[in-house]
Design an enzyme around this catalytic site. Structure first.
Site: not given
Ligand code: NDP
Length: 453
Positions: A126, A166
């Site tokens: 991430k 995201d």
């Protein structure tokens, strides 16, 4: 909590002070894994849990850029390469002022289990930045993305680490970053997912997370011989995940009645129909406006501004059967969870990552409602990212129907894995244990196979 988990958590807190979201995510998984560690002591002796909570690599870098007034701006960029036991690091990039190491580590940690559940060969990662795209011009966003990629490009690659979008990173931002990567590397490869359709993207990728969360809710309902038909649904957020959740809920006969952004939420008792959803998509994706405008256009809807002084979010305080939290972490506190149950909600499918606080999760599990945690419910997004990688490798695009069918199959399998695993470990109906254990086993076995690396 077992003594092992207590001791582990103490070490996690000492070693990673201030990273409260990371502590929360680790504690939830460790709690579920107590059942596994008792049955299979080799995971204890191999120290798999202690290894899995430590990122393989953390990158943190300066992102300098120039705003439209020719003033120099400095942001911080991150990439957490958490675990590559079952495939290249894979996970989104988040651009939001709240981004910090703890938030990205919790997201990267969750991603490891989620990616494993999809059954595709993807490790977990991430990244992102504390950059706030809100209110920035297109040129400012482009300059930021180019600067961000000017550092990130040397750490990623189609077989190494494949980021995606995201919060705050949609098709526009992926485009700017891809352009910069291509220029620096002089290669056209599938290094990012969520790409535009005519330059390597996959059909259904934008829809995948919202569709997937809805498919999973439908699977859970099917265990009780029910469907989404006629069910009132509370949806939070109004970005990518929320929009396509509303679309799929409508496809399956449900009635979505809420949407939100960080300024407030709308409640439309008559239901958000396709025409209204089209308005929201134009409002959010093209004009980048606020959800308040919905209530200005549709008089039957009520807008309530966000009130940080309140100890609950009124969005979760309406009569409904289903809830799809699709905004951000910890958006459902204990009081919200109580309100949901009080209002008759018995299906919660988490489009967002860790949107429910630990006490709320406990309430849902204790009450035995159909509760799918984010790592299972929102895995459709990364699953179709995995399918985008396959199409890129083959240099052959699949049709909309093909991708959607694969997505449905993957969500069905995730549901089955969670359900069967929960039963196997003596906690039937507990999708939290099912997802944590189901995701863990494959990664843990791969780590043992690959030795101490
Ligand atoms: P978007 O940026 O498209 O939309 C996010 C939405 O949530 C916006 O409406 C935003 O409002 C709201 N929001 C964000 N932060 C906050 C906050 N702190 N308080 C209140 N509202 C907030 O993001 P996505 O739809 O892509 O992501 C939503 C959630 O889904 C996140 O948890 C993400 O991690 C998760 N997710 C996303 C996937 C994907 O494929 N995109 C895959 C799996 C999970 P505002 O515009 O006012 O900030």
């Amino acid at each position: 909590m077992s003594q092992f988990v207590e001791e582990l958590m103490q070490k996690v807190r000492e070693k990673n002070p201030e990273q409260k979201e990371f502590h929360q995510a680790v504690e939830e998984v460790a709690d579920s894994l107590t059942l596994v560690l008792e049955r299979y002591p080799e995971y204890r002796s191999e120290k798999i849990l202690e290894r899995i909570i430590e990122p393989e690599r953390v990158l943190m870098f300066r992102v300098p850029w120039m705003n439209d007034n020719h003033e120099i701006q400095i942001n911080r960029g991150f990439r957490i390469e958490m675990n590559s036991a079952i495939g290249p690091y894979k996970g989104g990039l988040r651009f939001h002022p709240s981004v910090n190491l703890g938030i990205l580590k919790f997201l990267a940690f969750e991603q490891v289990f989620k990616n494993s559940l999809t059954s595709l060969p993807m490790g977990g990662g991430k990244g992102g930045s504390d950059f706030d795209p809100k209110g920035k011009s297109r040129n400012e966003v482009m300059r930021f993305c180019q600067s961000f990629m000017s550092e990130l490009f040397r750490h990623i690659g189609p077989d190494t680490d494949v980021p995606a979008g995201d919060i705050g990173v949609g098709g526009r931002e992926i485009g700017f970053m891809y352009g910069q990567y291509k220029k620096l590397r002089n290669e056209f490869t599938g290094v990012l997912t969520g790409k535009g359709l005519n330059w390597g993207g996959s059909l259904i990728r934008p829809e995948a997370t919202g569709y997937g969360a809805t498919y999973l809710a439908a699977e859970m309902l099917a265990t009780r011989n029910e469907s989404l038909e006629g069910k009132t649904c509370l949806v939070s957020g109004s970005g990518n995940v929320a929009q396509y959740t509303v679309e799929k809920v409508l496809d399956l006969g449900g009635k979505p009645v809420t949407l939100s952004d960080s300024s407030g939420y709308i409640y439309d008792e008559k239901g958000i129909d396709r025409k209204k959803l089209e308005f929201v998509m134009e409002l959010k994706n093209v004009r980048r406006g606020r959800i308040e405008e919905y209530a200005q256009k549709y008089k039957e809807a009520v807008y309530t501004p966000a009130d940080p002084g309140k100890n609950y979010n009124p969005l979760w305080d309406h009569k409904a059967q289903c809830a799809f939290p699709s905004a951000t972490q910890n958006e459902i506190n204990k009081k919200d969870a109580e309100n949901l149950l009080k209002n008759g909600v018995y299906v919660v499918s988490e489009g967002a990552n860790m949107p429910t606080v630990a006490d709320g999760v406990k309430l849902f599990v204790d009450k035995g409602i159909l509760y799918a945690p984010g790592k299972a419910a929102n895995a459709g997004g990364v699953a179709v990212s995995g399918l985008e990688m396959s199409q890129n490798s083959m240099r052959l695009p699949w049709t909309r129907e093909e991708v959607d069918q694969r997505l449905q199959m993957i969500m069905k399998n995730i549901h089955k894995t969670c359900k069967d695993t929960a039963e196997k470990f003596g906690t039937p109906g507990n999708y939290v244990n099912g997802a944590n254990i189901g995701g863990f086993l494959k990664v843990a076995d791969a780590m043992i196979d690959q030795g101490l690396v």
